[in-house]
Design a protein around this motif. Sequence first.
Motif, short mmCIF file in Angstrom:
data_model
loop_
_atom_site.label_atom_id
_atom_site.label_comp_id
_atom_site.label_asym_id
_atom_site.label_seq_id
_atom_site.Cartn_x
_atom_site.Cartn_y
_atom_site.Cartn_z
N LEU A 46 4.66 0.85 -45.75
CA LEU A 46 5.18 -0.39 -46.42
C LEU A 46 5.84 -0.12 -47.59
O LEU A 46 5.78 0.86 -48.33
CB LEU A 46 3.58 -0.95 -46.92
N GLY A 47 6.53 -1.34 -48.06
CA GLY A 47 7.04 -1.13 -49.43
C GLY A 47 6.22 -1.66 -50.36
O GLY A 47 4.92 -2.33 -50.06
N GLY A 79 7.68 2.63 -52.21
CA GLY A 79 7.11 2.41 -50.76
C GLY A 79 6.90 3.72 -50.22
O GLY A 79 6.97 4.80 -50.77
#
Length: 118
Positions: A46-47, A79
């Motif tokens: 994920l960022g 991230g």
Amino acid sequence: MKYMLLIYGNNDTWDALHAEGIEQVLDRHRQLAEELKAKGEYLDGLGLTMANARVVRVNDGVAAVTDGPFTEAKEVLAGYYLLDCSLERATEIAARLPEARFSPIEIRSFTDPMPEDS
């Protein structure tokens, strides 16, 4: 072996990526994630946003909270990818991340899990 690729960046990184076209950069991430999923190497990724970010430090038992992910570093954690592969493969994948041309990508392995209480 499980590895986490930590993606760092700063304002220069974001400016350069936006100049390339941020949708193209995000497409590269999506394509890489799909490729890694197909090979069974992708576990998560994920960022990270700076919205609602906080830094917490405890001094003499008292928590001090400041806004932002701002420690004394030039780059902030932007991230991550969580992978199940060899160190060599994790290194190859890190080099393919769009941010790697502008900011460091840190590769970290996980410690052994904590033993469960018997």
